[in-house]
Write a protein that holds these residues in place. Structure first.
Motif, PDB file in Angstrom:
ATOM      1  N   PRO A  87       0.824  -1.204   0.000  1.00 47.14           N
ATOM      2  CA  PRO A  87       0.000   0.000   0.000  1.00 47.14           C
ATOM      3  C   PRO A  87       0.860   1.256   0.000  1.00 47.14           C
ATOM      4  CG  PRO A  87       0.182  -0.841   2.219  1.00 47.14           C
ATOM      5  CD  PRO A  87       0.958  -1.792   1.331  1.00 47.14           C
ATOM      6  N   SER A  88       0.257   2.367  -0.343  1.00 45.64           N
ATOM      7  CA  SER A  88       0.937   3.648  -0.171  1.00 45.64           C
ATOM      8  C   SER A  88       0.795   4.034   1.297  1.00 45.64           C
ATOM      9  CB  SER A  88       0.330   4.714  -1.085  1.00 45.64           C
ATOM     10  OG  SER A  88      -1.035   4.901  -0.786  1.00 45.64           O
ATOM     11  N   THR A  89       1.407   5.138   1.682  1.00 41.52           N
ATOM     12  CA  THR A  89       1.366   5.574   3.074  1.00 41.52           C
ATOM     13  C   THR A  89       0.356   6.693   3.238  1.00 41.52           C
ATOM     14  OG1 THR A  89       3.672   4.957   3.356  1.00 41.52           O
ATOM     15  CG2 THR A  89       2.751   6.463   4.987  1.00 41.52           C
ATOM     16  N   ALA A  90      -0.479   6.618   4.289  1.00 38.13           N
ATOM     17  CA  ALA A  90      -1.546   7.585   4.520  1.00 38.13           C
ATOM     18  C   ALA A  90      -1.177   8.636   5.560  1.00 38.13           C
ATOM     19  CB  ALA A  90      -2.819   6.867   4.963  1.00 38.13           C
ATOM     20  N   VAL A 103       1.188   5.089   9.152  1.00 43.50           N
ATOM     21  CA  VAL A 103      -0.042   4.355   8.822  1.00 43.50           C
ATOM     22  C   VAL A 103      -0.117   4.144   7.311  1.00 43.50           C
ATOM     23  CG1 VAL A 103      -2.571   4.385   8.913  1.00 43.50           C
ATOM     24  CG2 VAL A 103      -1.251   5.356  10.809  1.00 43.50           C
ATOM     25  N   ASP A 104      -0.335   2.888   6.906  1.00 41.37           N
ATOM     26  CA  ASP A 104      -0.514   2.576   5.490  1.00 41.37           C
ATOM     27  C   ASP A 104      -1.942   2.874   5.055  1.00 41.37           C
ATOM     28  OD1 ASP A 104       2.080   1.658   5.112  1.00 41.37           O
ATOM     29  OD2 ASP A 104       1.549  -0.438   5.499  1.00 41.37           O
ATOM     30  N   ILE A 119      -5.984  17.500  10.292  1.00 44.90           N
ATOM     31  CA  ILE A 119      -4.936  17.564  11.304  1.00 44.90           C
ATOM     32  C   ILE A 119      -5.473  18.441  12.416  1.00 44.90           C
ATOM     33  CG2 ILE A 119      -2.611  18.347  11.895  1.00 44.90           C
ATOM     34  CD1 ILE A 119      -1.767  17.860   9.028  1.00 44.90           C
ATOM     35  N   SER A 120      -5.382  17.943  13.641  1.00 39.62           N
ATOM     36  CA  SER A 120      -5.819  18.752  14.784  1.00 39.62           C
ATOM     37  C   SER A 120      -4.736  18.726  15.857  1.00 39.62           C
ATOM     38  CB  SER A 120      -7.141  18.242  15.351  1.00 39.62           C
ATOM     39  OG  SER A 120      -6.988  16.943  15.878  1.00 39.62           O
ATOM     40  N   ARG A 121      -4.695  19.802  16.620  1.00 41.34           N
ATOM     41  CA  ARG A 121      -3.777  19.869  17.758  1.00 41.34           C
ATOM     42  C   ARG A 121      -4.577  20.302  18.979  1.00 41.34           C
ATOM     43  NH1 ARG A 121       1.366  23.172  16.959  1.00 41.34           N
ATOM     44  NH2 ARG A 121      -0.058  24.919  16.894  1.00 41.34           N
ATOM     45  N   ILE A 122      -4.471  19.513  20.025  1.00 46.88           N
ATOM     46  CA  ILE A 122      -5.030  19.870  21.328  1.00 46.88           C
ATOM     47  C   ILE A 122      -3.892  19.729  22.323  1.00 46.88           C
ATOM     48  CG2 ILE A 122      -6.717  19.314  23.108  1.00 46.88           C
ATOM     49  CD1 ILE A 122      -8.511  18.243  20.830  1.00 46.88           C
ATOM     50  N   ASP A 123      -3.438  20.868  22.819  1.00 49.35           N
ATOM     51  CA  ASP A 123      -2.275  20.934  23.709  1.00 49.35           C
ATOM     52  C   ASP A 123      -1.063  20.306  23.021  1.00 49.35           C
ATOM     53  OD1 ASP A 123      -3.844  22.294  25.597  1.00 49.35           O
ATOM     54  OD2 ASP A 123      -4.576  20.397  26.411  1.00 49.35           O
ATOM     55  N   ASP A 124      -0.503  19.238  23.559  1.00 51.48           N
ATOM     56  CA  ASP A 124       0.698  18.629  22.975  1.00 51.48           C
ATOM     57  C   ASP A 124       0.405  17.415  22.096  1.00 51.48           C
ATOM     58  OD1 ASP A 124       2.406  20.469  24.141  1.00 51.48           O
ATOM     59  OD2 ASP A 124       2.685  19.264  25.958  1.00 51.48           O
ATOM     60  N   VAL A 125      -0.855  17.176  21.780  1.00 51.85           N
ATOM     61  CA  VAL A 125      -1.220  16.014  20.969  1.00 51.85           C
ATOM     62  C   VAL A 125      -1.683  16.485  19.592  1.00 51.85           C
ATOM     63  CG1 VAL A 125      -2.719  13.996  20.761  1.00 51.85           C
ATOM     64  CG2 VAL A 125      -1.875  14.695  23.017  1.00 51.85           C
ATOM     65  N   VAL A 126      -1.017  15.985  18.545  1.00 50.01           N
ATOM     66  CA  VAL A 126      -1.388  16.272  17.160  1.00 50.01           C
ATOM     67  C   VAL A 126      -1.961  14.990  16.582  1.00 50.01           C
ATOM     68  CG1 VAL A 126      -0.565  16.910  14.866  1.00 50.01           C
ATOM     69  CG2 VAL A 126       0.402  18.016  16.892  1.00 50.01           C
ATOM     70  N   THR A 127      -3.176  15.069  16.032  1.00 51.48           N
ATOM     71  CA  THR A 127      -3.843  13.902  15.468  1.00 51.48           C
ATOM     72  C   THR A 127      -4.065  14.111  13.981  1.00 51.48           C
ATOM     73  OG1 THR A 127      -4.928  13.434  17.564  1.00 51.48           O
ATOM     74  CG2 THR A 127      -5.874  12.411  15.602  1.00 51.48           C
ATOM     75  N   CYS A 128      -3.624  13.139  13.179  1.00 50.45           N
ATOM     76  CA  CYS A 128      -3.819  13.148  11.736  1.00 50.45           C
ATOM     77  C   CYS A 128      -4.870  12.108  11.385  1.00 50.45           C
ATOM     78  CB  CYS A 128      -2.522  12.803  11.023  1.00 50.45           C
ATOM     79  SG  CYS A 128      -1.235  14.042  11.199  1.00 50.45           S
ATOM     80  N   THR A 129      -5.781  12.490  10.460  1.00 51.73           N
ATOM     81  CA  THR A 129      -6.848  11.595  10.040  1.00 51.73           C
ATOM     82  C   THR A 129      -6.859  11.503   8.517  1.00 51.73           C
ATOM     83  OG1 THR A 129      -8.156  12.230  11.957  1.00 51.73           O
ATOM     84  CG2 THR A 129      -9.331  11.183  10.150  1.00 51.73           C
ATOM     85  N   TYR A 130      -6.988  10.274   8.022  1.00 53.14           N
ATOM     86  CA  TYR A 130      -7.103   9.953   6.597  1.00 53.14           C
ATOM     87  C   TYR A 130      -8.317   9.045   6.481  1.00 53.14           C
ATOM     88  CZ  TYR A 130      -5.657   7.704   2.140  1.00 53.14           C
ATOM     89  OH  TYR A 130      -5.589   7.217   0.856  1.00 53.14           O
ATOM     90  N   GLY A 131      -9.463   9.590   6.076  1.00 54.77           N
ATOM     91  CA  GLY A 131     -10.693   8.803   6.077  1.00 54.77           C
ATOM     92  C   GLY A 131     -10.988   8.320   7.489  1.00 54.77           C
TER      93      GLY A 131
END
Length: 170
Positions: A87-90, A103-104, A119-131
């Motif tokens: 797979p490609s990388t997500a 994450v693939d 992409i979201s940041r809450i304090d020191d946590v960055v969360t990336c979402t792909y679907g």
């Protein structure tokens, strides 16, 4: 709001130093919580391990500059890198010049396929979402180049054409 770009074989997201991207984004304070969203639609591409597109949160930004291998800033990204293998990388990141693929994607993206990205940041946590896929970075250090600001936005590299729509920042 929408933007469409075509990259004709230029730029890359590489496992080595020297990234080159087209970037459309915002400068934000390091301590600002946010959510940045967009829908990306892949219009054209060629098979190449350096083709990439999506959303990115990065430490440095250069405007109208060709710096060659000097661009080594740290970032996190959601979208796609490396459509030459399955797979490609997500979801991926770069720290101190080293590319990490967290994450693939479920498959190599097809032409005309759309992706909901955030992409979201809450304090020191960055969360990336792909679907439906997500990955969180805890205390990801994005201060090596700019201690006051980060840069979040849409990006594209190498041989692809991508349209971004439904762009939002909150």
């Amino acid at each position: 709001d929408s933007v469409t770009w075509l990259a004709n074989g230029a730029g890359k997201n590489s496992a080595k130093a020297g990234d080159g991207i087209v970037f459309y984004g915002l400068q934000i304070a390091k301590d600002k919580n946010f959510t940045f969203k967009a829908k990306a639609t892949l219009l054209t591409t060629t098979s190449n391990n350096q083709v990439s597109f999506g959303l990115m949160l990065r430490d440095d930004l250069y405007i109208d500059s060709f710096l060659g291998s000097v661009i080594t800033g740290d970032y996190v990204a959601t979208g796609m890198v490396n459509n030459a293998t399955t797979p490609s990388t997500a979801i991926f990141s770069k720290t101190s010049g080293a590319l990490s693929k967290e994450v693939d994607a479920p498959s190599v993206p097809s032409l005309g396929e759309s992706f909901s990205l955030s992409i979201s940041r809450i304090d020191d946590v960055v969360t990336c979402t792909y679907g439906a896929l997500t990955y969180s970075y805890n205390e990801k250090n994005l201060t090596a180049f700019d201690a006051s600001y980060d840069y979040v936005g849409c990006f594209l590299a190498r041989a692809a054409q991508v349209s971004y729509s439904e762009i939002s920042f909150a």
